[in-house]
Write a protein that holds these residues in place. Sequence first.
Motif, mmCIF file in Angstrom:
data_model
loop_
_atom_site.group_PDB
_atom_site.id
_atom_site.type_symbol
_atom_site.label_atom_id
_atom_site.label_comp_id
_atom_site.label_asym_id
_atom_site.label_seq_id
_atom_site.Cartn_x
_atom_site.Cartn_y
_atom_site.Cartn_z
ATOM 1 N N ALA A 143 0.625 -1.088 -0.005
ATOM 2 C CA ALA A 143 0.264 -0.037 0.019
ATOM 3 C C ALA A 143 0.836 1.138 0.246
ATOM 4 O O ALA A 143 2.093 1.214 0.223
ATOM 5 C CB ALA A 143 -0.983 -0.010 1.316
ATOM 6 N N ALA A 144 0.088 2.371 -0.368
ATOM 7 C CA ALA A 144 0.862 3.752 -0.376
ATOM 8 C C ALA A 144 1.773 4.084 1.098
ATOM 9 O O ALA A 144 1.329 3.371 2.116
ATOM 10 C CB ALA A 144 0.131 4.727 -0.657
ATOM 11 N N GLU A 145 2.698 4.485 0.908
ATOM 12 C CA GLU A 145 3.421 4.907 2.028
ATOM 13 C C GLU A 145 2.730 5.771 3.056
ATOM 14 O O GLU A 145 1.776 6.267 3.061
ATOM 15 C CB GLU A 145 4.873 5.841 1.791
ATOM 16 N N GLU A 146 2.832 5.343 4.532
ATOM 17 C CA GLU A 146 2.255 5.840 5.520
ATOM 18 C C GLU A 146 2.077 7.212 5.441
ATOM 19 O O GLU A 146 3.062 7.854 5.174
ATOM 20 C CB GLU A 146 2.851 5.210 6.993
ATOM 21 N N GLN A 147 1.073 7.875 6.264
ATOM 22 C CA GLN A 147 1.071 9.241 6.098
ATOM 23 C C GLN A 147 1.786 10.119 7.320
ATOM 24 O O GLN A 147 1.963 9.438 8.282
ATOM 25 C CB GLN A 147 -0.478 9.637 6.289
ATOM 26 N N ARG A 247 12.644 12.388 3.606
ATOM 27 C CA ARG A 247 11.513 13.234 3.658
ATOM 28 C C ARG A 247 12.169 14.517 4.415
ATOM 29 O O ARG A 247 11.766 15.677 3.923
ATOM 30 C CB ARG A 247 10.421 12.523 4.679
ATOM 31 N N GLY A 248 13.134 14.328 5.482
ATOM 32 C CA GLY A 248 13.418 15.596 6.106
ATOM 33 C C GLY A 248 14.259 16.399 5.289
ATOM 34 O O GLY A 248 14.464 17.727 5.298
ATOM 35 N N HIS A 249 15.007 15.771 4.103
ATOM 36 C CA HIS A 249 15.963 16.564 3.307
ATOM 37 C C HIS A 249 15.150 17.589 2.428
ATOM 38 O O HIS A 249 15.883 18.321 1.503
ATOM 39 C CB HIS A 249 16.744 15.561 2.673
ATOM 40 N N ARG A 250 13.875 17.326 2.354
ATOM 41 C CA ARG A 250 13.101 18.034 1.215
ATOM 42 C C ARG A 250 13.336 19.650 1.730
ATOM 43 O O ARG A 250 13.472 20.468 0.941
ATOM 44 C CB ARG A 250 11.811 17.653 1.087
ATOM 45 N N LYS A 251 13.386 20.105 2.916
ATOM 46 C CA LYS A 251 13.340 21.333 3.316
ATOM 47 C C LYS A 251 14.856 22.025 3.043
ATOM 48 O O LYS A 251 14.712 23.198 2.864
ATOM 49 C CB LYS A 251 13.254 21.384 4.744
ATOM 50 N N ILE A 298 15.340 8.963 -2.192
ATOM 51 C CA ILE A 298 14.636 9.512 -3.019
ATOM 52 C C ILE A 298 13.090 9.275 -3.213
ATOM 53 O O ILE A 298 12.285 10.111 -3.416
ATOM 54 C CB ILE A 298 15.456 9.144 -4.654
ATOM 55 N N ASP A 299 12.914 7.822 -3.133
ATOM 56 C CA ASP A 299 11.401 7.497 -3.202
ATOM 57 C C ASP A 299 10.539 8.153 -2.097
ATOM 58 O O ASP A 299 9.522 8.313 -2.299
ATOM 59 C CB ASP A 299 11.298 5.959 -3.123
ATOM 60 N N ALA A 300 11.225 7.961 -0.931
ATOM 61 C CA ALA A 300 10.396 8.658 0.319
ATOM 62 C C ALA A 300 10.405 9.939 0.040
ATOM 63 O O ALA A 300 9.121 10.614 0.467
ATOM 64 C CB ALA A 300 11.177 8.277 1.677
ATOM 65 N N ALA A 301 11.189 10.938 -0.332
ATOM 66 C CA ALA A 301 10.840 12.313 -0.541
ATOM 67 C C ALA A 301 9.807 12.693 -1.642
ATOM 68 O O ALA A 301 9.039 13.530 -1.675
ATOM 69 C CB ALA A 301 12.145 12.932 -0.920
ATOM 70 N N ALA A 302 10.198 11.744 -2.709
ATOM 71 C CA ALA A 302 8.989 11.900 -3.706
ATOM 72 C C ALA A 302 7.341 11.662 -3.438
ATOM 73 O O ALA A 302 6.557 12.287 -3.614
ATOM 74 C CB ALA A 302 9.301 10.875 -4.867
ATOM 75 N N ALA A 303 7.409 10.581 -2.605
ATOM 76 C CA ALA A 303 6.035 10.088 -2.144
ATOM 77 C C ALA A 303 5.657 11.335 -1.226
ATOM 78 O O ALA A 303 4.208 11.662 -1.235
ATOM 79 C CB ALA A 303 6.063 8.847 -1.207
#
Length: 540
Positions: A143-147, A247-251, A298-303
């Motif tokens: 399933a899609a990655e957790e919210q 996810r954190g590196h997006r900022k 990369i995948d975590a950031a994109a999701a």
Amino acid sequence: MLEARHTMDAPTTTSADNGTSGGGGGWFTPRKNPTAPPDSDARTADRPAEGRRPAAIRPVGRPGAASEGPADDTSVPTDGASRGAPDRGEASESIPRSAPPAAQHAPSPAVSSLATAPSPGPVPTTLTPTPFASTVAPPPTAAAEEQVPAQRPAPMPRAEEVTPTPAEAGSPDAVLIRRAMAEVAPVSDKVTSYFYALLFVRHPDLRSLFPAAMDTQRDRLLRALLTAAEHIDNKEVLVDYLQNLGRGHRKYGTRAEHYPAVGECLIGALSKYAAGVWNPEMEAAWVRAYTTISQVMIDAAAADELRSPAWWYAEIVTHDMRTPDVAVVTVRPDQPYPFLAGQYTSLETPWWPRIWRHYSFASAPRPDGLLSFHVKAIPAGWVSNALVHRARPGDIIRLGPPAGSMTVDHTTDSGLLCVGGGTGIAPIKALVEDVAEHGERRSVEVFYGARTDHDLYDIDTMLRLQQTHPWLAVRAIIDQQAHQQLPDAVRAYGPWNEFDAYLSGPPGMIRSGVNALRDSGIPSDRIRHDSVEELVAAGS
């Protein structure tokens, strides 16, 4: 959470400042609403959620032409900046934004490959995932990655805290990786300096987006990569850490095309200083490991782009000085900010752009959406001193995404043993409020530690909570009066084998507290704490 999250705040990394945070000016003016940056769409999802593959680059390995790499022992350029202050800040550093993202693709199965790294193979010529079996598998069906936010397991231990694994244990790639790490361990300082010098010589456009003073940040990125590679077989813990990190590196503005540059220079530095054992098979193992690590991020950031912004603006609405060096700062984010009690966030101030620090939420989520932080100003603490002594209502700060695993499991009725030292009481207070809001009457025992009674700046709040909730017990432990350390006092009140334990405070208290709680009969998997250091594991 370590007290370092609340206090230590010398420079660490750059932020996605949209080209305006360098030099003397900031990306906004204090006490004024920030104007939308030209590329403000970076905050929201304007691209598909599919992960992105690192772009193809030149062959990896030892630097070729003399112009492509620095001489031996080349130090990292500092642009004339002074040395930074000591720091135990963010977990690792990102490479700032440059070109548009590389070609998009379906999410990679890199996560499932971590547990079974392949045997060494021929040396690949690029840092793209395609040639490596470790990242090629049938499309995932999960399933899609957790919210966000999500409850996550405790982080992995620093390399120096992990019980050494035999050099020949694990998958073939893990064996080769550990062999290289053992070779470079005596010269780790040189490896770090060469890595950054190589990165800035080959990719000079990235240098201006890093902090001017590199001393406090210089080893974080490399150390995180090396430790992640060392634990390449530890799928359960490593994947969770890397996803959270991505996810954190997006900022910071990190993009998929930045990862090959880092990987190329990582291989270059390792091959130079592990020359005695380096060979094509070892290089192939490192390329496979780094490709898998980067693809998970990369995948975590994109999701994550589909469901939350890269950062939030927040206005300071109250600033309450509790002691001459401790302030409770309450902010109002510009849009809903989802988090769980016990988690923390990263924070950037207008006075020190591109410098982010971790602070725990001091309350459970509130109906009015306000967020509170306990901040202690420390010597040479750039961000903490700004928040305590300079910030005022009306100032605007930026918040990164929530993170952390020190959250309450509401599916059980076990008692909670909460140990907070200094400003580490902030997330403990949030946990108590969380239990109360869920209407549970499970036993909660709080130990509030301080060196002097003057340092118990939030004891009145905790005692009011105790008066309101009969299931809550609060004990203040003052070192100078009790003549014992907080962990020893907790042990004396035991046993605690029927409790889930939560620790937050200075690093030394965390280490001794974990040992004391284990001695009291609490299994390691029921002891929760967060660390701001690189890759740090539960069950160590």
